[in-house]
Write a protein that holds these residues in place. Structure first.
Motif, PDB file in Angstrom:
ATOM      1  N   ILE A 179      62.287 -45.550  52.437  1.00 58.74           N
ATOM      2  CA  ILE A 179      62.764 -44.944  52.814  1.00 58.74           C
ATOM      3  C   ILE A 179      62.957 -46.031  54.006  1.00 58.74           C
ATOM      4  CG2 ILE A 179      62.857 -42.525  52.842  1.00 58.74           C
ATOM      5  CD1 ILE A 179      61.491 -42.475  55.319  1.00 58.74           C
ATOM      6  N   SER A 180      64.035 -46.189  54.297  1.00 56.09           N
ATOM      7  CA  SER A 180      64.464 -46.666  55.723  1.00 56.09           C
ATOM      8  C   SER A 180      65.379 -46.589  56.755  1.00 56.09           C
ATOM      9  CB  SER A 180      65.039 -48.544  55.376  1.00 56.09           C
ATOM     10  OG  SER A 180      66.413 -48.085  54.632  1.00 56.09           O
ATOM     11  N   LYS A 181      65.150 -46.290  58.154  1.00 57.33           N
ATOM     12  CA  LYS A 181      66.164 -46.202  59.036  1.00 57.33           C
ATOM     13  C   LYS A 181      66.727 -47.517  59.808  1.00 57.33           C
ATOM     14  CE  LYS A 181      67.556 -43.036  62.302  1.00 57.33           C
ATOM     15  NZ  LYS A 181      67.251 -41.249  62.997  1.00 57.33           N
ATOM     16  N   THR A 185      54.304 -47.315  57.547  1.00 56.87           N
ATOM     17  CA  THR A 185      55.629 -48.188  57.701  1.00 56.87           C
ATOM     18  C   THR A 185      55.287 -49.635  56.954  1.00 56.87           C
ATOM     19  OG1 THR A 185      56.020 -47.947  60.241  1.00 56.87           O
ATOM     20  CG2 THR A 185      56.057 -49.682  59.351  1.00 56.87           C
ATOM     21  N   VAL A 186      55.779 -49.783  55.973  1.00 52.90           N
ATOM     22  CA  VAL A 186      55.542 -51.242  55.479  1.00 52.90           C
ATOM     23  C   VAL A 186      56.099 -52.390  55.784  1.00 52.90           C
ATOM     24  CG1 VAL A 186      55.163 -50.373  53.067  1.00 52.90           C
ATOM     25  CG2 VAL A 186      57.197 -50.525  53.453  1.00 52.90           C
ATOM     26  N   ALA A 187      57.461 -52.067  56.425  1.00 50.31           N
ATOM     27  CA  ALA A 187      58.556 -53.519  56.922  1.00 50.31           C
ATOM     28  C   ALA A 187      59.069 -53.066  57.439  1.00 50.31           C
ATOM     29  CB  ALA A 187      58.997 -54.654  55.317  1.00 50.31           C
ATOM     30  N   VAL A 188      59.391 -54.305  58.436  1.00 52.57           N
ATOM     31  CA  VAL A 188      60.471 -54.477  59.351  1.00 52.57           C
ATOM     32  C   VAL A 188      61.690 -55.276  59.611  1.00 52.57           C
ATOM     33  CG1 VAL A 188      61.345 -54.369  62.161  1.00 52.57           C
ATOM     34  CG2 VAL A 188      59.347 -52.926  61.174  1.00 52.57           C
ATOM     35  N   HIS A 239      72.751 -61.185  71.364  1.00 57.12           N
ATOM     36  CA  HIS A 239      73.124 -61.046  69.625  1.00 57.12           C
ATOM     37  C   HIS A 239      73.275 -60.035  70.008  1.00 57.12           C
ATOM     38  CE1 HIS A 239      71.870 -64.610  68.265  1.00 57.12           C
ATOM     39  NE2 HIS A 239      71.099 -64.610  68.773  1.00 57.12           N
ATOM     40  N   ASN A 240      73.700 -59.501  69.127  1.00 54.40           N
ATOM     41  CA  ASN A 240      74.160 -57.758  68.832  1.00 54.40           C
ATOM     42  C   ASN A 240      72.764 -57.201  67.747  1.00 54.40           C
ATOM     43  OD1 ASN A 240      75.963 -56.687  69.888  1.00 54.40           O
ATOM     44  ND2 ASN A 240      77.210 -57.958  69.045  1.00 54.40           N
ATOM     45  N   TYR A 241      71.562 -57.252  67.628  1.00 58.23           N
ATOM     46  CA  TYR A 241      70.456 -57.088  67.080  1.00 58.23           C
ATOM     47  C   TYR A 241      70.487 -55.186  65.994  1.00 58.23           C
ATOM     48  CZ  TYR A 241      68.039 -60.583  69.578  1.00 58.23           C
ATOM     49  OH  TYR A 241      67.913 -62.105  70.097  1.00 58.23           O
ATOM     50  N   ILE A 242      70.263 -55.523  64.839  1.00 60.21           N
ATOM     51  CA  ILE A 242      69.654 -55.049  64.152  1.00 60.21           C
ATOM     52  C   ILE A 242      68.330 -54.621  63.639  1.00 60.21           C
ATOM     53  CG2 ILE A 242      70.234 -53.227  61.907  1.00 60.21           C
ATOM     54  CD1 ILE A 242      73.000 -55.179  61.844  1.00 60.21           C
ATOM     55  N   VAL A 243      67.809 -53.580  63.923  1.00 60.55           N
ATOM     56  CA  VAL A 243      65.886 -53.315  62.964  1.00 60.55           C
ATOM     57  C   VAL A 243      66.300 -52.106  61.961  1.00 60.55           C
ATOM     58  CG1 VAL A 243      64.318 -52.647  64.162  1.00 60.55           C
ATOM     59  CG2 VAL A 243      65.290 -53.881  65.829  1.00 60.55           C
ATOM     60  N   VAL A 244      65.463 -52.457  61.320  1.00 61.96           N
ATOM     61  CA  VAL A 244      65.459 -51.876  59.886  1.00 61.96           C
ATOM     62  C   VAL A 244      64.050 -52.320  59.304  1.00 61.96           C
ATOM     63  CG1 VAL A 244      65.638 -51.066  57.882  1.00 61.96           C
ATOM     64  CG2 VAL A 244      67.606 -52.316  59.556  1.00 61.96           C
ATOM     65  N   VAL A 245      63.644 -50.063  60.322  1.00 62.78           N
ATOM     66  CA  VAL A 245      61.689 -50.009  59.266  1.00 62.78           C
ATOM     67  C   VAL A 245      62.265 -49.241  58.240  1.00 62.78           C
ATOM     68  CG1 VAL A 245      62.339 -47.255  60.976  1.00 62.78           C
ATOM     69  CG2 VAL A 245      59.917 -49.003  60.380  1.00 62.78           C
ATOM     70  N   GLU A 246      61.220 -49.874  57.731  1.00 59.39           N
ATOM     71  CA  GLU A 246      60.935 -49.266  56.280  1.00 59.39           C
ATOM     72  C   GLU A 246      59.574 -48.905  56.045  1.00 59.39           C
ATOM     73  OE1 GLU A 246      60.462 -50.974  51.532  1.00 59.39           O
ATOM     74  OE2 GLU A 246      61.305 -52.197  52.745  1.00 59.39           O
ATOM     75  N   LEU A 247      59.837 -47.117  55.506  1.00 58.49           N
ATOM     76  CA  LEU A 247      58.687 -46.766  55.193  1.00 58.49           C
ATOM     77  C   LEU A 247      58.078 -46.374  53.433  1.00 58.49           C
ATOM     78  CD1 LEU A 247      59.654 -45.599  58.052  1.00 58.49           C
ATOM     79  CD2 LEU A 247      57.271 -44.005  58.277  1.00 58.49           C
TER      80      LEU A 247
END
Length: 117
Positions: free
Chosen positions: A4-6, A100-103, A31-39
Protein backbone atom coordinates in the motif's frame (compact mmCIF):
# COMPACT_ATOMS: atom_id res chain seq x y z
CA UNK A 1 3.38 -9.54 -1.12
CA UNK A 2 0.75 -6.88 -0.45
CA UNK A 3 1.75 -3.24 -0.87
CA UNK A 4 0.00 0.00 0.00
CA UNK A 5 1.08 3.60 -0.33
CA UNK A 6 -0.18 6.97 0.77
CA UNK A 7 0.71 10.42 -0.54
CA UNK A 8 1.29 13.58 1.50
CA UNK A 9 1.92 17.16 0.30
CA UNK A 10 3.70 20.19 1.68
CA UNK A 11 5.38 23.40 0.50
CA UNK A 12 8.76 24.55 1.76
CA UNK A 13 11.89 26.48 0.87
CA UNK A 14 15.49 25.35 0.92
CA UNK A 15 18.93 26.23 -0.35
CA UNK A 16 21.85 23.99 -1.24
CA UNK A 17 24.49 26.59 -0.43
CA UNK A 18 27.34 24.07 -0.73
CA UNK A 19 26.83 23.96 -4.51
CA UNK A 20 28.63 26.38 -6.86
CA UNK A 21 27.08 29.88 -6.81
CA UNK A 22 25.92 29.56 -10.43
CA UNK A 23 23.95 26.35 -9.69
CA UNK A 24 20.21 27.07 -9.57
CA UNK A 25 19.81 25.04 -6.35
CA UNK A 26 22.39 27.21 -4.57
CA UNK A 27 19.84 30.02 -4.61
CA UNK A 28 17.03 30.21 -2.08
CA UNK A 29 13.98 28.57 -3.68
CA UNK A 30 10.98 26.42 -2.86
CA UNK A 31 9.00 23.40 -3.98
CA UNK A 32 5.61 21.84 -3.62
CA UNK A 33 6.77 18.49 -2.25
CA UNK A 34 5.05 15.14 -2.50
CA UNK A 35 5.97 12.38 -0.05
CA UNK A 36 4.79 8.82 -0.70
CA UNK A 37 5.21 6.20 2.00
CA UNK A 38 5.00 2.54 0.94
CA UNK A 39 4.23 -0.33 3.31
CA UNK A 40 4.29 -4.06 2.54
CA UNK A 41 3.32 -7.31 4.22
CA UNK A 42 3.22 -10.93 3.19
CA UNK A 43 -0.04 -11.43 5.08
CA UNK A 44 -2.96 -9.12 5.76
CA UNK A 45 -4.03 -8.32 9.30
CA UNK A 46 -7.35 -9.47 10.79
CA UNK A 47 -9.12 -6.51 9.13
CA UNK A 48 -7.76 -7.41 5.69
CA UNK A 49 -5.22 -4.57 5.59
CA UNK A 50 -1.46 -4.23 5.35
CA UNK A 51 -2.22 -1.33 7.70
CA UNK A 52 -5.29 0.88 7.95
CA UNK A 53 -4.60 4.13 6.03
CA UNK A 54 -6.08 6.05 8.95
CA UNK A 55 -3.16 4.86 11.09
CA UNK A 56 -0.82 6.92 8.87
CA UNK A 57 -2.38 10.20 10.05
CA UNK A 58 0.58 10.90 12.39
CA UNK A 59 2.79 11.34 9.31
CA UNK A 60 0.48 14.06 8.02
CA UNK A 61 0.62 15.76 11.41
CA UNK A 62 4.44 15.47 11.51
CA UNK A 63 4.79 16.94 8.02
CA UNK A 64 2.28 19.73 8.68
CA UNK A 65 3.92 20.65 11.99
CA UNK A 66 7.61 20.41 11.11
CA UNK A 67 7.94 20.78 7.32
CA UNK A 68 5.03 22.64 5.73
CA UNK A 69 5.87 26.28 4.96
CA UNK A 70 9.26 25.96 6.67
CA UNK A 71 12.82 26.54 5.52
CA UNK A 72 14.15 22.98 5.30
CA UNK A 73 17.74 24.02 6.04
CA UNK A 74 16.48 24.84 9.55
CA UNK A 75 14.63 21.51 9.90
CA UNK A 76 16.91 18.78 8.53
CA UNK A 77 20.38 17.62 9.48
CA UNK A 78 22.55 17.62 6.39
CA UNK A 79 21.71 18.90 2.92
CA UNK A 80 17.99 19.41 2.31
CA UNK A 81 17.96 17.22 -0.79
CA UNK A 82 15.04 15.03 -1.81
CA UNK A 83 17.28 12.02 -1.23
CA UNK A 84 17.99 13.01 2.39
CA UNK A 85 14.32 13.79 2.98
CA UNK A 86 13.31 10.37 1.65
CA UNK A 87 15.68 8.70 4.11
CA UNK A 88 14.50 10.96 6.95
CA UNK A 89 10.82 10.18 6.34
CA UNK A 90 11.57 6.48 5.86
CA UNK A 91 13.35 6.27 9.21
CA UNK A 92 10.55 8.22 10.94
CA UNK A 93 7.90 5.93 9.45
CA UNK A 94 9.81 2.69 10.03
CA UNK A 95 10.07 3.51 13.74
CA UNK A 96 6.26 3.66 13.90
CA UNK A 97 5.17 1.17 11.24
CA UNK A 98 7.49 -1.81 10.74
CA UNK A 99 5.82 -2.56 7.39
CA UNK A 100 7.45 0.58 5.90
CA UNK A 101 9.61 -0.45 2.92
CA UNK A 102 10.21 2.80 1.01
CA UNK A 103 9.59 6.52 0.85
CA UNK A 104 9.62 8.63 -2.29
CA UNK A 105 9.95 12.42 -2.36
CA UNK A 106 9.17 14.64 -5.32
CA UNK A 107 10.24 18.25 -5.75
CA UNK A 108 8.72 18.66 -9.19
CA UNK A 109 6.22 16.67 -11.27
CA UNK A 110 9.13 15.11 -13.19
CA UNK A 111 11.61 14.33 -10.39
CA UNK A 112 11.55 11.69 -7.64
CA UNK A 113 14.04 10.46 -5.06
CA UNK A 114 13.47 7.19 -3.23
CA UNK A 115 14.95 5.61 -0.14
CA UNK A 116 14.45 1.84 0.03
CA UNK A 117 16.94 0.03 2.30
Amino acid sequence: MFRISKEFHFSASHQLAHLPPDHQCARLHGHNYIVVVELAAEELNADGFVRDYHELAPLKHYIDTHFDHRHLNDVLDGPSTAENMARHFHDWCKARWPETVAVRVSETPKTWAEYRP
